[in-house]
Write an enzyme that holds these catalytic residues in place. Structure first.
Site, PDB file in Angstrom:
ATOM      1  N   PRO A 196     -35.230 -11.653  12.479  1.00  0.00           N
ATOM      2  CA  PRO A 196     -35.363 -11.938  13.911  1.00  0.00           C
ATOM      3  C   PRO A 196     -35.505 -10.657  14.735  1.00  0.00           C
ATOM      4  O   PRO A 196     -36.254 -10.630  15.716  1.00  0.00           O
ATOM      5  CB  PRO A 196     -34.053 -12.664  14.249  1.00  0.00           C
ATOM      6  CG  PRO A 196     -33.617 -13.282  12.957  1.00  0.00           C
ATOM      7  CD  PRO A 196     -34.052 -12.324  11.878  1.00  0.00           C
ATOM      8  N   GLU A 216     -41.880 -16.406  11.088  1.00  0.00           N
ATOM      9  CA  GLU A 216     -41.026 -17.051  10.084  1.00  0.00           C
ATOM     10  C   GLU A 216     -39.826 -16.140   9.905  1.00  0.00           C
ATOM     11  O   GLU A 216     -39.911 -15.116   9.228  1.00  0.00           O
ATOM     12  CB  GLU A 216     -41.810 -17.205   8.763  1.00  0.00           C
ATOM     13  CG  GLU A 216     -43.003 -18.141   8.858  1.00  0.00           C
ATOM     14  CD  GLU A 216     -42.610 -19.614   8.775  1.00  0.00           C
ATOM     15  OE1 GLU A 216     -41.502 -19.922   8.321  1.00  0.00           O
ATOM     16  OE2 GLU A 216     -43.413 -20.456   9.198  1.00  0.00           O
ATOM     17  N   CYS A 250     -34.344 -16.511   2.329  1.00  0.00           N
ATOM     18  CA  CYS A 250     -34.106 -16.821   3.741  1.00  0.00           C
ATOM     19  C   CYS A 250     -33.438 -18.168   3.931  1.00  0.00           C
ATOM     20  O   CYS A 250     -32.715 -18.368   4.898  1.00  0.00           O
ATOM     21  CB  CYS A 250     -35.416 -16.775   4.513  1.00  0.00           C
ATOM     22  SG  CYS A 250     -36.647 -17.897   3.844  1.00  0.00           S
TER      23      CYS A 250
HETATM   24  P1  NAD Z   1     -37.906  -6.999   8.040  1.00  0.00           P
HETATM   25  O1  NAD Z   1     -38.008  -7.755   9.318  1.00  0.00           O
HETATM   26  O2  NAD Z   1     -37.083  -5.778   8.017  1.00  0.00           O
HETATM   27  O3  NAD Z   1     -39.376  -6.554   7.536  1.00  0.00           O
HETATM   28  C1  NAD Z   1     -40.440  -7.453   7.390  1.00  0.00           C
HETATM   29  C2  NAD Z   1     -41.758  -6.720   7.524  1.00  0.00           C
HETATM   30  O4  NAD Z   1     -41.827  -6.129   8.811  1.00  0.00           O
HETATM   31  C3  NAD Z   1     -42.004  -5.604   6.503  1.00  0.00           C
HETATM   32  O5  NAD Z   1     -43.333  -5.659   6.046  1.00  0.00           O
HETATM   33  C4  NAD Z   1     -41.758  -4.333   7.301  1.00  0.00           C
HETATM   34  O6  NAD Z   1     -42.579  -3.257   6.886  1.00  0.00           O
HETATM   35  C5  NAD Z   1     -42.152  -4.749   8.698  1.00  0.00           C
HETATM   36  N1  NAD Z   1     -41.386  -4.028   9.733  1.00  0.00           N
HETATM   37  C6  NAD Z   1     -40.102  -3.593   9.655  1.00  0.00           C
HETATM   38  N2  NAD Z   1     -39.752  -2.964  10.788  1.00  0.00           N
HETATM   39  C7  NAD Z   1     -40.829  -3.020  11.612  1.00  0.00           C
HETATM   40  C8  NAD Z   1     -41.088  -2.558  12.936  1.00  0.00           C
HETATM   41  N3  NAD Z   1     -40.177  -1.899  13.650  1.00  0.00           N
HETATM   42  N4  NAD Z   1     -42.318  -2.786  13.458  1.00  0.00           N
HETATM   43  C9  NAD Z   1     -43.248  -3.464  12.761  1.00  0.00           C
HETATM   44  N5  NAD Z   1     -43.059  -3.914  11.498  1.00  0.00           N
HETATM   45  C10 NAD Z   1     -41.870  -3.712  10.931  1.00  0.00           C
HETATM   46  O7  NAD Z   1     -37.414  -8.063   6.963  1.00  0.00           O
HETATM   47  P2  NAD Z   1     -37.085  -7.850   5.436  1.00  0.00           P
HETATM   48  O8  NAD Z   1     -35.840  -7.058   5.301  1.00  0.00           O
HETATM   49  O9  NAD Z   1     -38.294  -7.409   4.712  1.00  0.00           O
HETATM   50  O10 NAD Z   1     -36.802  -9.378   5.015  1.00  0.00           O
HETATM   51  C11 NAD Z   1     -35.583 -10.007   5.242  1.00  0.00           C
HETATM   52  C12 NAD Z   1     -35.638 -10.916   6.463  1.00  0.00           C
HETATM   53  O11 NAD Z   1     -36.743 -11.796   6.384  1.00  0.00           O
HETATM   54  C13 NAD Z   1     -34.411 -11.810   6.533  1.00  0.00           C
HETATM   55  O12 NAD Z   1     -33.996 -11.926   7.874  1.00  0.00           O
HETATM   56  C14 NAD Z   1     -34.916 -13.140   6.022  1.00  0.00           C
HETATM   57  O13 NAD Z   1     -34.181 -14.263   6.429  1.00  0.00           O
HETATM   58  C15 NAD Z   1     -36.308 -13.150   6.568  1.00  0.00           C
HETATM   59  N6  NAD Z   1     -37.191 -14.040   5.805  1.00  0.00           N
HETATM   60  C16 NAD Z   1     -37.658 -15.169   6.397  1.00  0.00           C
HETATM   61  C17 NAD Z   1     -38.444 -16.039   5.671  1.00  0.00           C
HETATM   62  C18 NAD Z   1     -39.005 -17.298   6.266  1.00  0.00           C
HETATM   63  O14 NAD Z   1     -39.904 -17.873   5.666  1.00  0.00           O
HETATM   64  N7  NAD Z   1     -38.536 -17.749   7.414  1.00  0.00           N
HETATM   65  C19 NAD Z   1     -38.773 -15.736   4.361  1.00  0.00           C
HETATM   66  C20 NAD Z   1     -38.273 -14.571   3.795  1.00  0.00           C
HETATM   67  C21 NAD Z   1     -37.484 -13.716   4.533  1.00  0.00           C
END
Ligand code: NAD
Length: 470
Positions: A196, A216, A250
């Site tokens: 989020p 998502e 997630c």
């Molecule tokens: P994250 O939000 O840290 O990163 C996701 C993506 O965003 C990565 O590709 C990353 O490079 C990019 N990113 C990170 N910081 C950024 C920024 N400041 N600006 C632009 N892009 C940026 O998430 P994560 O640690 O990779 O995954 C875990 C999270 O994802 C958990 O909160 C989990 O619940 C959620 N998730 C949701 C679903 C769903 O389908 N709803 C599925 C899997 C994971």
């Protein structure tokens, strides 16, 4: 306007932008060919490479990779192949009496140039799953997978290069900076899966260009267990859903709200099932994967330390090994309300349990938090199930199981507010990457002809009748 002309991402974006109408016009058959080529790459050509890469990234067992990565994308492709023809058909709609002489339909047209940003926990599914919907809908796409699973990203980049021309689909490997640069561009749609916190950054960047977004996201998914449940049956899926992918899912049960009368029985059954599934030494179990990296392991360790310093009880596990990113299957009770375990998304193999007396107490607790991505109910009592569903909000709910709603492509997948905006999978994913364009054609003069200027009393009267009767 900012000048990004030196930037290679801008060149790629412009290439896809100039190709988007050609791709958007492709026939159903051409789109099928592309989907089949991707399916072949995943099922045959690169299957072993994918399994090895994900194993290298976080020791995910081959069976889990086959089921939760390869199978889920292949299934998404098969579903799109079977249904795309009907999804692409113009959808004729009724004509109100006041518009007699016209006919109307809805055309699903591609959004255009799309950006797909994905997380590390299901690196293949969450990158190629949305891509299937984007291709089916006739878009071009740039993919930015997570920097935390680099081996998987490298294989995915190879697949994309092999199956698509970069003027249609391209994958860019790299750190967060890559995502930041890409987010400056005026994409027609951004499909983001992640936390989020980053979701808000993505939405703010999208707002600059009024790009539409699918977010998502994650959060804490509660599991409410009522005393009417069959604990022996429930525990099989709760332990599986929690420790699948080492809790890095997630929609994994984030915490359990357990009715006080069955708490002890639950703890006993939980310990016994962990033993069955992962042995007395989960460290040596080939069915138990690892935390993705040291940073996340340390985050989880700090959650346990924080809870224990406030007198929480470790019912099971709690041990870890930093050099191998290992954390044991862990169950914790008697947790202080302000503990991190009850307030941050856990995303690891720790299950907090919290006892409740009445179902209203459990409902109020859930509703005092952000809307979850998933809410699970274990109960045999139908009235209790309905009371929980009708008095809470969530992206999805399973009754007497968890996590498998993801694999039913007839269901929309996504959250609400803090857990997400928009839906994925099957037709819902296709819709997300499409614009529902309204088309109205006039065939003959209709009643509205009577209301053209100059206006007079008679015409005003007709308008009044229309308001009242039509
Ligand atoms: P994250 O939000 O840290 O990163 C996701 C993506 O965003 C990565 O590709 C990353 O490079 C990019 N990113 C990170 N910081 C950024 C920024 N400041 N600006 C632009 N892009 C940026 O998430 P994560 O640690 O990779 O995954 C875990 C999270 O994802 C958990 O909160 C989990 O619940 C959620 N998730 C949701 C679903 C769903 O389908 N709803 C599925 C899997 C994971």
């Amino acid at each position: 306007m900012t000048d990004y002309s030196d930037n290679r991402y801008v060149k790629l974006f412009d290439l896809q932008k100039s190709n988007q109408y050609a791709i958007g016009k492709t026939t159903y058959k051409i789109r099928l060919r592309k989907l089949k080529a991707l399916k072949f790459a995943l099922e045959k050509e690169y299957k072993t490479e994918i399994e090895n890469a994900i194993y290298k990234d976080f020791r995910k067992p081959k069976l889990e990779t086959d089921l939760t990565e390869i199978y889920l994308v292949v299934k998404e492709i098969k579903y799109a192949i079977s249904n795309l023809k009907s999804w692409l058909k113009p959808q004729h709609v009724d004509t109100p009496l006041t518009l007699l002489g016209t006919s109307s339909y809805i055309k699903s047209e591609p959004k255009g140039v799309c950006l797909i940003i994905s997380p590390w926990n299901y690196p293949l599914t969450l990158t190629f799953g949305p891509l299937v919907s984007a291709i089916a809908a006739g878009n071009t796409a740039i993919l930015k997978p997570s920097e935390m699973t680099p081996n998987t990203s490298t294989v995915m980049a190879k697949i994309v290069k092999n199956v698509f021309d970069e003027s249609e689909v391209a994958l860019i490997e790299g750190e967060v900076d890559v995502a930041k640069e890409l987010l400056k561009l005026p994409f027609n749609h951004i499909f983001f899966t992640g936390s989020p916190t980053v979701g808000k950054i993505v939405m703010a960047a999208a707002a600059k260009h009024l790009s539409s977004v699918t977010l998502e996201l994650g959060g804490k998914s509660p599991t409410i267990i009522h005393e009417s449940t069959n604990i022996k049956a429930a525990i099989r899926t709760i332990v599986w859903g929690k420790f699948l992918n080492n809790g890095q899912t997630c929609i994994a049960p984030d915490y359990v709200l357990i009715q006080e009368s069955i708490k002890d029985e639950f703890v006993k059954a939980f310990k016994s099932k962990v033993l069955d599934y992962y042995s007395a030494n989960p460290k040596d179990s080939e069915s138990y994967s690892r935390i993705v990296n040291e940073k996340h392991l340390k985050r989880l360790v700090s959650y346990i330390e924080d809870a224990v310093s406030n007198k929480a009880t470790i019912e099971l596990g709690g041990d870890h090994n930093v050099s191998s990113n290992y954390m044991a299957p862990t169950l914790i009770s008697n947790i202080a309300e302000d503990a991190k375990l009850l307030n941050e998304e856990i995303f690891g193999p720790i299950l907090p349990i919290k006892a409740y007396k009445t179902i209203e107490e459990a409902i109020n607790y859930v509703n005092s938090k952000e809307k979850p991505l998933a809410l699970y109910i274990y109960a045999k009592n139908r009235k209790v199930v309905n009371t929980i569903i009708n008095n809470t909000r969530a992206g999805s709910t399973c009754i007497n199981t968890n996590a498998i709603q993801y694999s039913n492509h007839y269901l929309p997948f996504g959250g609400s507010n803090n857990s997400g905006i928009g839906k994925a999978h099957g037709f819902f994913g296709f819709q997300e990457f499409s614009n529902a364009r309204s088309v109205l054609k006039k065939h003959t003069l209709g009643p509205l002809y009577l209301l053209l200027p100059p206006y007079n009393r008679l015409k005003e009267k007709i308008a009044e009748i229309a308001i009242k009767w039509f």
